[in-house]
Design a protein around this motif. Structure first.
Motif, PDB file in Angstrom:
ATOM      1  N   LYS A  86       0.848  -1.191   0.000  1.00 30.95           N
ATOM      2  CA  LYS A  86       0.000   0.000   0.000  1.00 30.95           C
ATOM      3  C   LYS A  86       0.884   1.242   0.000  1.00 30.95           C
ATOM      4  N   PRO A  87       0.360   2.371  -0.501  1.00 31.89           N
ATOM      5  CA  PRO A  87       1.160   3.607  -0.503  1.00 31.89           C
ATOM      6  C   PRO A  87       1.712   3.917   0.888  1.00 31.89           C
ATOM      7  N   GLY A  88       2.997   4.231   0.933  1.00 25.98           N
ATOM      8  CA  GLY A  88       3.653   4.542   2.201  1.00 25.98           C
ATOM      9  C   GLY A  88       4.203   3.338   2.928  1.00 25.98           C
ATOM     10  N   GLN A  89       3.931   2.126   2.426  1.00 25.06           N
ATOM     11  CA  GLN A  89       4.444   0.912   3.051  1.00 25.06           C
ATOM     12  C   GLN A  89       5.514   0.286   2.165  1.00 25.06           C
ATOM     13  N   GLU A  90       6.321  -0.557   2.763  1.00 25.60           N
ATOM     14  CA  GLU A  90       7.371  -1.274   2.050  1.00 25.60           C
ATOM     15  C   GLU A  90       7.298  -2.747   2.393  1.00 25.60           C
ATOM     16  N   ASP A  91       7.649  -3.582   1.447  1.00 25.23           N
ATOM     17  CA  ASP A  91       7.779  -5.019   1.666  1.00 25.23           C
ATOM     18  C   ASP A  91       9.157  -5.447   1.183  1.00 25.23           C
ATOM     19  N   GLU A  92       9.791  -6.331   1.915  1.00 26.60           N
ATOM     20  CA  GLU A  92      11.077  -6.881   1.499  1.00 26.60           C
ATOM     21  C   GLU A  92      10.816  -8.152   0.718  1.00 26.60           C
ATOM     22  N   VAL A  93      11.475  -8.292  -0.428  1.00 27.57           N
ATOM     23  CA  VAL A  93      11.306  -9.493  -1.247  1.00 27.57           C
ATOM     24  C   VAL A  93      12.677 -10.118  -1.481  1.00 27.57           C
ATOM     25  N   PRO A  94      12.742 -11.454  -1.537  1.00 25.94           N
ATOM     26  CA  PRO A  94      14.037 -12.110  -1.700  1.00 25.94           C
ATOM     27  C   PRO A  94      14.573 -12.038  -3.135  1.00 25.94           C
ATOM     28  N   VAL A  95      13.670 -11.949  -4.121  1.00 24.25           N
ATOM     29  CA  VAL A  95      14.082 -11.989  -5.521  1.00 24.25           C
ATOM     30  C   VAL A  95      13.254 -11.002  -6.328  1.00 24.25           C
ATOM     31  N   MET A  96      13.905 -10.345  -7.270  1.00 25.00           N
ATOM     32  CA  MET A  96      13.210  -9.489  -8.222  1.00 25.00           C
ATOM     33  C   MET A  96      13.917  -9.666  -9.558  1.00 25.00           C
ATOM     34  N   ASP A  97      13.222 -10.255 -10.536  1.00 24.65           N
ATOM     35  CA  ASP A  97      13.806 -10.498 -11.850  1.00 24.65           C
ATOM     36  C   ASP A  97      13.588  -9.290 -12.749  1.00 24.65           C
ATOM     37  N   THR A  98      14.542  -9.023 -13.625  1.00 21.78           N
ATOM     38  CA  THR A  98      14.486  -7.865 -14.510  1.00 21.78           C
ATOM     39  C   THR A  98      14.486  -8.332 -15.958  1.00 21.78           C
ATOM     40  N   TYR A  99      13.515  -7.812 -16.736  1.00 26.61           N
ATOM     41  CA  TYR A  99      13.370  -8.181 -18.145  1.00 26.61           C
ATOM     42  C   TYR A  99      13.143  -6.929 -18.976  1.00 26.61           C
TER      43      TYR A  99
END
Length: 103
Positions: free
Chosen positions: A20-33
């Motif tokens: 949600k706006p103003g919140q952050e989540d940590e993610v282990p992986v983010m793929d880029t294409y």
């Protein structure tokens, strides 16, 4: 011929929604294409052995470098792929992917 849409897709596997706006989540992986309909079409037919030409602009940053490398590997010419410099942003799309996997 006009310049076509070229952007970066950031795919986050295992995530079903954005924070949600103003919140952050940590993610282990983010793929880029490389993203953008015209760019994906050109890369796809280049992989089939055809010789597309693509005219567009990329930034002078890590995303622009990724795009240039993908195009150099799969399209016979990158003569019309221009560097726009750091002042012109590369558009990014963030795509949450509920199931883990690749395209």
């Amino acid at each position: 011929m006009g310049r076509l849409c070229l952007n970066i897709d950031l795919v986050v596997p295992g995530v079903s929604s954005l924070p949600k706006p103003g919140q952050e989540d940590e993610v282990p992986v983010m793929d880029t294409y490389v993203g953008g309909g015209a760019a994906l079409f050109a890369l796809g037919i280049g992989k089939l052995g055809l010789h597309p030409e693509f005219q567009g602009e990329v930034g002078d940053d890590c995303y622009g470098e990724l795009i240039r490398k993908e195009f150099a590997a799969k399209i016979s010419t990158t003569a019309y792929l221009k560097r726009a410099g750091r002042r012109k942003p590369v558009f990014r799309s963030v795509l949450p992917m509920k199931r883990i996997g690749r395209f």
